[in-house]
Motif scaffolding. Structure first.
Motif, PDB file in Angstrom:
ATOM      1  N   GLY A 112      52.199  31.065 -10.104  1.00 47.29           N
ATOM      2  CA  GLY A 112      50.990  30.431 -10.610  1.00 47.29           C
ATOM      3  C   GLY A 112      49.773  30.988  -9.912  1.00 47.29           C
ATOM      4  O   GLY A 112      49.853  31.496  -8.804  1.00 47.29           O
ATOM      5  N   THR A 113      48.671  30.884 -10.585  1.00 48.49           N
ATOM      6  CA  THR A 113      47.441  31.366  -9.969  1.00 48.49           C
ATOM      7  C   THR A 113      46.641  30.194  -9.443  1.00 48.49           C
ATOM      8  O   THR A 113      46.660  29.103  -9.988  1.00 48.49           O
ATOM      9  N   TYR A 114      45.993  30.439  -8.400  1.00 49.91           N
ATOM     10  CA  TYR A 114      45.105  29.485  -7.756  1.00 49.91           C
ATOM     11  C   TYR A 114      43.839  29.408  -8.592  1.00 49.91           C
ATOM     12  O   TYR A 114      43.362  30.415  -9.094  1.00 49.91           O
ATOM     13  N   ASP A 115      43.267  28.229  -8.769  1.00 47.09           N
ATOM     14  CA  ASP A 115      42.018  28.093  -9.500  1.00 47.09           C
ATOM     15  C   ASP A 115      40.948  28.957  -8.835  1.00 47.09           C
ATOM     16  O   ASP A 115      40.787  28.920  -7.612  1.00 47.09           O
ATOM     17  N   HIS A 116      40.240  29.743  -9.638  1.00 47.20           N
ATOM     18  CA  HIS A 116      39.280  30.695  -9.063  1.00 47.20           C
ATOM     19  C   HIS A 116      38.173  30.001  -8.268  1.00 47.20           C
ATOM     20  O   HIS A 116      37.731  30.506  -7.245  1.00 47.20           O
ATOM     21  N   LYS A 117      37.744  28.826  -8.700  1.00 45.10           N
ATOM     22  CA  LYS A 117      36.714  28.114  -7.938  1.00 45.10           C
ATOM     23  C   LYS A 117      37.271  27.619  -6.601  1.00 45.10           C
ATOM     24  O   LYS A 117      36.571  27.614  -5.595  1.00 45.10           O
ATOM     25  N   GLN A 118      38.549  27.247  -6.634  1.00 46.58           N
ATOM     26  CA  GLN A 118      39.185  26.803  -5.392  1.00 46.58           C
ATOM     27  C   GLN A 118      39.354  27.971  -4.423  1.00 46.58           C
ATOM     28  O   GLN A 118      39.204  27.815  -3.212  1.00 46.58           O
ATOM     29  N   VAL A 119      39.667  29.148  -4.949  1.00 47.41           N
ATOM     30  CA  VAL A 119      39.790  30.340  -4.101  1.00 47.41           C
ATOM     31  C   VAL A 119      38.470  30.602  -3.398  1.00 47.41           C
ATOM     32  O   VAL A 119      38.425  30.809  -2.172  1.00 47.41           O
ATOM     33  N   ILE A 120      37.382  30.573  -4.147  1.00 47.15           N
ATOM     34  CA  ILE A 120      36.066  30.826  -3.551  1.00 47.15           C
ATOM     35  C   ILE A 120      35.739  29.761  -2.508  1.00 47.15           C
ATOM     36  O   ILE A 120      35.269  30.070  -1.410  1.00 47.15           O
ATOM     37  N   SER A 121      36.014  28.527  -2.857  1.00 51.20           N
ATOM     38  CA  SER A 121      35.728  27.429  -1.927  1.00 51.20           C
ATOM     39  C   SER A 121      36.564  27.543  -0.649  1.00 51.20           C
ATOM     40  O   SER A 121      36.035  27.409   0.464  1.00 51.20           O
ATOM     41  N   ASP A 122      37.870  27.782  -0.815  1.00 47.97           N
ATOM     42  CA  ASP A 122      38.750  27.887   0.362  1.00 47.97           C
ATOM     43  C   ASP A 122      38.387  29.092   1.225  1.00 47.97           C
ATOM     44  O   ASP A 122      38.439  29.021   2.453  1.00 47.97           O
ATOM     45  N   TYR A 123      38.025  30.180   0.594  1.00 48.91           N
ATOM     46  CA  TYR A 123      37.616  31.357   1.365  1.00 48.91           C
ATOM     47  C   TYR A 123      36.319  31.058   2.125  1.00 48.91           C
ATOM     48  O   TYR A 123      36.181  31.394   3.305  1.00 48.91           O
ATOM     49  N   ALA A 124      35.382  30.411   1.437  1.00 49.03           N
ATOM     50  CA  ALA A 124      34.088  30.108   2.067  1.00 49.03           C
ATOM     51  C   ALA A 124      34.238  29.159   3.251  1.00 49.03           C
ATOM     52  O   ALA A 124      33.503  29.265   4.234  1.00 49.03           O
ATOM     53  N   THR A 125      35.203  28.245   3.177  1.00 48.59           N
ATOM     54  CA  THR A 125      35.391  27.270   4.264  1.00 48.59           C
ATOM     55  C   THR A 125      36.380  27.761   5.315  1.00 48.59           C
ATOM     56  O   THR A 125      36.652  27.048   6.279  1.00 48.59           O
ATOM     57  N   GLY A 126      36.933  28.950   5.120  1.00 46.89           N
ATOM     58  CA  GLY A 126      37.850  29.512   6.106  1.00 46.89           C
ATOM     59  C   GLY A 126      39.286  29.046   5.961  1.00 46.89           C
ATOM     60  O   GLY A 126      40.128  29.338   6.818  1.00 46.89           O
ATOM     61  N   LYS A 127      39.608  28.333   4.870  1.00 42.85           N
ATOM     62  CA  LYS A 127      40.987  27.877   4.654  1.00 42.85           C
ATOM     63  C   LYS A 127      41.876  28.992   4.121  1.00 42.85           C
ATOM     64  O   LYS A 127      43.093  28.841   4.069  1.00 42.85           O
ATOM     65  N   MET A 128      41.257  30.107   3.731  1.00 41.08           N
ATOM     66  CA  MET A 128      42.007  31.209   3.141  1.00 41.08           C
ATOM     67  C   MET A 128      41.538  32.509   3.787  1.00 41.08           C
ATOM     68  O   MET A 128      40.349  32.722   3.970  1.00 41.08           O
ATOM     69  N   THR A 129      42.484  33.366   4.095  1.00 36.57           N
ATOM     70  CA  THR A 129      42.149  34.658   4.688  1.00 36.57           C
ATOM     71  C   THR A 129      41.596  35.590   3.606  1.00 36.57           C
ATOM     72  O   THR A 129      41.836  35.379   2.408  1.00 36.57           O
ATOM     73  N   PRO A 130      40.888  36.631   4.012  1.00 41.82           N
ATOM     74  CA  PRO A 130      40.397  37.591   3.020  1.00 41.82           C
ATOM     75  C   PRO A 130      41.536  38.206   2.198  1.00 41.82           C
ATOM     76  O   PRO A 130      41.389  38.412   0.991  1.00 41.82           O
ATOM     77  N   GLU A 131      42.661  38.478   2.845  1.00 43.57           N
ATOM     78  CA  GLU A 131      43.791  39.078   2.132  1.00 43.57           C
ATOM     79  C   GLU A 131      44.312  38.132   1.056  1.00 43.57           C
ATOM     80  O   GLU A 131      44.643  38.540  -0.063  1.00 43.57           O
ATOM     81  N   MET A 132      44.418  36.844   1.378  1.00 41.90           N
ATOM     82  CA  MET A 132      44.879  35.865   0.397  1.00 41.90           C
ATOM     83  C   MET A 132      43.875  35.753  -0.760  1.00 41.90           C
ATOM     84  O   MET A 132      44.276  35.691  -1.933  1.00 41.90           O
ATOM     85  N   ALA A 133      42.600  35.732  -0.419  1.00 43.25           N
ATOM     86  CA  ALA A 133      41.569  35.631  -1.457  1.00 43.25           C
ATOM     87  C   ALA A 133      41.612  36.840  -2.382  1.00 43.25           C
ATOM     88  O   ALA A 133      41.502  36.701  -3.607  1.00 43.25           O
ATOM     89  N   ILE A 134      41.793  38.018  -1.817  1.00 38.85           N
ATOM     90  CA  ILE A 134      41.895  39.233  -2.636  1.00 38.85           C
ATOM     91  C   ILE A 134      43.128  39.170  -3.530  1.00 38.85           C
ATOM     92  O   ILE A 134      43.074  39.507  -4.714  1.00 38.85           O
TER      93      ILE A 134
END
Length: 88
Positions: free
Chosen positions: A2-24
């Motif tokens: 499944g894919t992560y919701d794109h808005k959630q990806v941006i939000s999690d990356y911005a708050t540091g909950k997701m690494t750059p590699e995961m976001a990419i």
């Protein structure tokens, strides 16, 4: 997968909950889904365009037939007198 919701990806990356590699990785999944959707949309558009072209050709052929029939019928109708607009 499944894919992560794109808005959630941006939000999690911005708050540091997701690494750059995961976001990419999630972004690439979304890009892939977009390409798939675009391919389906293009195929659908070409199918519709083909159907519209076919219908336009049929309409043109039918209009020509109607025009020919109208011309034929007008040859056999009595000519109306054009002396005055009051008289039929």
């Amino acid at each position: 997968m499944g894919t992560y919701d794109h808005k959630q990806v941006i939000s999690d990356y911005a708050t540091g909950k997701m690494t750059p590699e995961m976001a990419i990785g999630h972004s690439l999944q979304h890009i892939d889904k977009l390409y798939e959707a675009q391919t389906v949309a293009n195929v659908s558009w070409y199918e519709l365009r083909s159907k519209v072209d076919g219908l336009e050709n049929r309409i043109n052929a039918l209009q020509k037939a109607v025009d020919r029939l109208t011309a034929l019928v007008e040859k056999f109708l009595p000519q109306r007198k054009r002396n005055s607009p009051d008289k039929p």
